[in-house]
Design a protein around this motif. Structure first.
Motif, PDB file in Angstrom:
ATOM      1  N   ALA A  21      -7.626   0.290  11.387  1.00 19.30           N
ATOM      2  CA  ALA A  21      -6.449   0.840  10.722  1.00 19.30           C
ATOM      3  C   ALA A  21      -5.345  -0.201  10.738  1.00 19.30           C
ATOM      4  CB  ALA A  21      -5.991   2.121  11.409  1.00 19.30           C
ATOM      5  N   ALA A  22      -5.020  -0.710   9.555  1.00 14.71           N
ATOM      6  CA  ALA A  22      -3.980  -1.726   9.448  1.00 14.71           C
ATOM      7  C   ALA A  22      -2.612  -1.067   9.347  1.00 14.71           C
ATOM      8  CB  ALA A  22      -4.225  -2.591   8.219  1.00 14.71           C
ATOM      9  N   PRO A  23      -1.577  -1.649   9.961  1.00 10.76           N
ATOM     10  CA  PRO A  23      -0.232  -1.091   9.806  1.00 10.76           C
ATOM     11  C   PRO A  23       0.321  -1.323   8.405  1.00 10.76           C
ATOM     12  CG  PRO A  23      -0.162  -3.087  11.115  1.00 10.76           C
ATOM     13  CD  PRO A  23      -1.599  -2.778  10.913  1.00 10.76           C
ATOM     14  N   VAL A  24      -0.084  -2.418   7.768  1.00  7.08           N
ATOM     15  CA  VAL A  24       0.342  -2.731   6.405  1.00  7.08           C
ATOM     16  C   VAL A  24      -0.868  -3.271   5.656  1.00  7.08           C
ATOM     17  CG1 VAL A  24       1.824  -4.135   4.940  1.00  7.08           C
ATOM     18  CG2 VAL A  24       2.708  -3.251   7.111  1.00  7.08           C
ATOM     19  N   GLN A  25      -1.069  -2.764   4.446  1.00  4.02           N
ATOM     20  CA  GLN A  25      -2.162  -3.259   3.613  1.00  4.02           C
ATOM     21  C   GLN A  25      -1.684  -3.375   2.169  1.00  4.02           C
ATOM     22  OE1 GLN A  25      -5.809  -0.898   2.361  1.00  4.02           O
ATOM     23  NE2 GLN A  25      -6.772  -2.264   3.876  1.00  4.02           N
ATOM     24  N   VAL A  26      -2.019  -4.498   1.530  1.00  2.29           N
ATOM     25  CA  VAL A  26      -1.679  -4.743   0.135  1.00  2.29           C
ATOM     26  C   VAL A  26      -2.977  -4.880  -0.648  1.00  2.29           C
ATOM     27  CG1 VAL A  26      -0.508  -6.263  -1.489  1.00  2.29           C
ATOM     28  CG2 VAL A  26       0.477  -5.874   0.776  1.00  2.29           C
ATOM     29  N   ASN A  31      -8.463  -5.754  -0.844  1.00  2.00           N
ATOM     30  CA  ASN A  31      -7.551  -5.313   0.199  1.00  2.00           C
ATOM     31  C   ASN A  31      -7.246  -6.453   1.169  1.00  2.00           C
ATOM     32  OD1 ASN A  31      -7.601  -2.641  -0.801  1.00  2.00           O
ATOM     33  ND2 ASN A  31      -9.457  -2.174   0.388  1.00  2.00           N
ATOM     34  N   PHE A  32      -5.979  -6.594   1.505  1.00  2.00           N
ATOM     35  CA  PHE A  32      -5.573  -7.574   2.512  1.00  2.00           C
ATOM     36  C   PHE A  32      -4.584  -6.911   3.474  1.00  2.00           C
ATOM     37  CE2 PHE A  32      -2.760 -10.801   4.264  1.00  2.00           C
ATOM     38  CZ  PHE A  32      -3.691 -11.670   4.800  1.00  2.00           C
ATOM     39  N   PRO A  33      -4.974  -6.818   4.742  1.00  2.00           N
ATOM     40  CA  PRO A  33      -6.286  -7.141   5.318  1.00  2.00           C
ATOM     41  C   PRO A  33      -7.349  -6.128   4.871  1.00  2.00           C
ATOM     42  CG  PRO A  33      -4.912  -6.072   6.953  1.00  2.00           C
ATOM     43  CD  PRO A  33      -4.041  -6.277   5.752  1.00  2.00           C
ATOM     44  N   ALA A  34      -8.591  -6.435   5.157  1.00  2.00           N
ATOM     45  CA  ALA A  34      -9.716  -5.637   4.658  1.00  2.00           C
ATOM     46  C   ALA A  34     -10.080  -4.502   5.604  1.00  2.00           C
ATOM     47  CB  ALA A  34     -10.921  -6.542   4.433  1.00  2.00           C
ATOM     48  N   ASP A  35      -9.072  -3.827   6.145  1.00  2.00           N
ATOM     49  CA  ASP A  35      -9.331  -2.695   7.026  1.00  2.00           C
ATOM     50  C   ASP A  35      -9.679  -1.458   6.198  1.00  2.00           C
ATOM     51  OD1 ASP A  35      -7.171  -4.532   8.351  1.00  2.00           O
ATOM     52  OD2 ASP A  35      -8.166  -3.487   9.997  1.00  2.00           O
ATOM     53  N   LYS A  36     -10.371  -0.528   6.830  1.00  2.00           N
ATOM     54  CA  LYS A  36     -10.797   0.674   6.128  1.00  2.00           C
ATOM     55  C   LYS A  36      -9.647   1.652   5.948  1.00  2.00           C
ATOM     56  CE  LYS A  36     -14.183   4.429   6.359  1.00  2.00           C
ATOM     57  NZ  LYS A  36     -15.287   5.040   7.131  1.00  2.00           N
ATOM     58  N   ASP A  37      -8.816   1.827   6.969  1.00  2.00           N
ATOM     59  CA  ASP A  37      -7.719   2.792   6.941  1.00  2.00           C
ATOM     60  C   ASP A  37      -6.392   2.085   7.158  1.00  2.00           C
ATOM     61  OD1 ASP A  37      -9.545   4.913   6.637  1.00  2.00           O
ATOM     62  OD2 ASP A  37      -9.833   5.033   8.813  1.00  2.00           O
ATOM     63  N   VAL A  38      -5.308   2.820   6.811  1.00  2.00           N
ATOM     64  CA  VAL A  38      -3.962   2.275   6.936  1.00  2.00           C
ATOM     65  C   VAL A  38      -3.094   3.282   7.680  1.00  2.00           C
ATOM     66  CG1 VAL A  38      -1.916   1.469   5.719  1.00  2.00           C
ATOM     67  CG2 VAL A  38      -4.191   0.979   4.785  1.00  2.00           C
ATOM     68  N   ASN A  39      -2.454   2.824   8.748  1.00  5.12           N
ATOM     69  CA  ASN A  39      -1.458   3.616   9.461  1.00  5.12           C
ATOM     70  C   ASN A  39      -0.105   2.936   9.281  1.00  5.12           C
ATOM     71  OD1 ASN A  39      -3.323   5.469  10.449  1.00  5.12           O
ATOM     72  ND2 ASN A  39      -3.715   4.289  12.312  1.00  5.12           N
ATOM     73  N   GLY A  55       0.878   7.600   6.123  1.00  7.08           N
ATOM     74  CA  GLY A  55       2.189   6.987   5.976  1.00  7.08           C
ATOM     75  C   GLY A  55       2.631   7.003   4.527  1.00  7.08           C
ATOM     76  N   PHE A  56       2.940   5.783   3.989  1.00  7.39           N
ATOM     77  CA  PHE A  56       3.514   5.655   2.652  1.00  7.39           C
ATOM     78  C   PHE A  56       2.576   4.846   1.771  1.00  7.39           C
ATOM     79  CE2 PHE A  56       6.889   3.420  -0.059  1.00  7.39           C
ATOM     80  CZ  PHE A  56       6.868   4.433  -1.016  1.00  7.39           C
ATOM     81  N   ASP A  57       2.224   5.435   0.595  1.00 10.89           N
ATOM     82  CA  ASP A  57       1.339   4.770  -0.357  1.00 10.89           C
ATOM     83  C   ASP A  57       2.129   4.507  -1.631  1.00 10.89           C
ATOM     84  OD1 ASP A  57      -1.203   3.768  -1.241  1.00 10.89           O
ATOM     85  OD2 ASP A  57      -1.390   5.560  -2.483  1.00 10.89           O
ATOM     86  N   LEU A  58       2.155   3.227  -2.081  1.00 10.12           N
ATOM     87  CA  LEU A  58       2.958   2.835  -3.237  1.00 10.12           C
ATOM     88  C   LEU A  58       2.094   2.090  -4.250  1.00 10.12           C
ATOM     89  CD1 LEU A  58       5.757   2.578  -4.615  1.00 10.12           C
ATOM     90  CD2 LEU A  58       6.052   0.423  -3.353  1.00 10.12           C
ATOM     91  N   PRO A  59       1.507   2.804  -5.233  1.00  8.88           N
ATOM     92  CA  PRO A  59       0.819   2.114  -6.328  1.00  8.88           C
ATOM     93  C   PRO A  59       1.820   1.719  -7.420  1.00  8.88           C
ATOM     94  CG  PRO A  59       0.412   4.480  -6.443  1.00  8.88           C
ATOM     95  CD  PRO A  59       1.254   4.255  -5.237  1.00  8.88           C
TER      96      PRO A  59
END
Length: 356
Positions: A21-26, A31-39, A55-59
């Motif tokens: 679970a990455a704290p920040v993913q872009v 995906n960077f970083p290539a984690d499965k989940d995002v917290n 958390g917050f998802d911004l497409p």
């Protein structure tokens, strides 16, 4: 030694959870970083696909796909596909969700699974809704709450609550209020209001109100310019009533019924059996047990006929200007009385009795 082993296991568990679970993913086609989940924060430009976002998802400017959302999603000129539902709020160009949503969906078009909360869009569709569905056009399976559309509501299941739209089409049952210009439903328990008409393929328990009402059985009140129903228990009020059996009040300019138990009131009453009161300018019935009161009364068997002109095959009492019957078991009082068989003589102005 035991404490060291336990600490090592806890450290490995925490490290494993943090690594998944990455704290920040872009995301942008990757995906960077290539984690499965995002917290924390997940941002997408053009296209992204990831697991669960807590958390917050911004497409931005595109299309975002995630497994599950716990938090808030804001699409900046973008839509989203959440495969397994969300808890929170999703705002964007369109929302395409599977699973179960708990919270708010706000977009031009919503296509979701089970919704516990609020759906707002030009087009709002859901499998089952427990809450509020707002749109220009709504399509749902079952609704428990408020279903409000600017043009039409199409409900494949049942509605429990309030169904409001210019056009409501409900395949199942409505429990609560169905308010529309035109309503189609199965069974209705509560209030069915159509400015033009109500078409109920099932039964009405409560109030059925419209210019034209077509229903099965009605228990309560059937109010319309034109009522077409099977059995009515309560009040059937219309300019024209067509029913099978009425128990209570049948009130209209013209009433056509098979059996009436209670009061049949209209300018023209046409029925088979009446038990109670048959009141109209013209009453045509087969059997009347009670009072037949009208300017013209025509029946096969009657108890009491009161009118200007009374005709019955057999009767107990007739009072009018002109009375005619085959079998008279009581009295005829009128200007002209005609009876083929009479039990007792009477002495008005003119009598035509074959036998006494």
């Amino acid at each position: 030694m035991k404490r060291s082993t336990l600490a090592l296991l806890l450290s490995c568990t925490m490290f494993s959870a943090m690594s998944n679970a990455a704290p920040v993913q872009v995301s942008s086609f990757g995906n960077f970083p290539a984690d499965k989940d995002v917290n924390g924060f997940h941002g997408t430009f053009l296209y992204g696909d990831t697991g669960t976002v807590n958390g917050f998802d911004l497409p931005i400017l595109g299309y975002d796909e995630i497994d599950h959302l716990n938090g808030f999603q804001l699409g900046a000129a973008a839509g989203s596909h959440i495969r397994n539902g969300m808890n929170g709020a999703a705002i964007g160009l369109f929302n395409w969700h599977g699973g179960e949503d708990n919270g708010l969906n706000l977009s031009l078009a919503n296509q979701v699974g089970d919704l516990n909360g609020v759906n707002v869009g030009i087009y709002s569709a859901a499998k089952n809704i427990d809450g509020v569905n707002l749109g220009i056009a709504n399509m749902t399976a079952d609704v428990n709450g408020l279903n409000l559309a600017g043009v039409g509501n199409y409900t494949q299941g049942s509605v429990e609550g309030l169904n409001v739209s210019p056009f409501n089409w409900t395949t199942g049952e409505t429990t609560g209020a169905n308010v529309s210009v035109i309503n189609h439903t199965g069974n209705v328990t509560g209030l069915n209001i159509g400015a033009i008409g109500n078409w109920s393929e099932g039964n009405i328990t409560g109030l059925n109100f419209g210019v034209v009402n077509k229903s099965g059985n009605v228990t309560g009140a059937n109010l319309s310019a034109f009522n077409w129903s099977e059995n009515v228990t309560g009040a059937n009020v219309s300019a024209f009533n067509r029913t099978w059996d009425v128990t209570g009040l049948n009130l209209g300019a013209a009433n056509v019924a098979w059996d009436v138990e209670g009061a049949n009131v209209g300018a023209l009453n046409f029925s088979h059996d009446v038990t109670g009161v048959n009141l109209g300018a013209i009453n045509i019935s087969h059997n009347v047990k009670g009072l037949n009161l009208g300017a013209i009364n025509v029946s096969a068997d009657s108890t009491t006929d009161i009118g200007v002109i009374n005709y019955a095959d057999s009767t107990h009492f007739q009072f009018g200007l002109f009375n005619a019957t085959k079998d008279l078991e009581g009295l005829q009082i009128g200007l002209i009385n005609v009876a083929t068989n009479a039990a007792v003589p009477v002495l008005p102005l003119v009598n035509f009795h074959r036998s006494f």
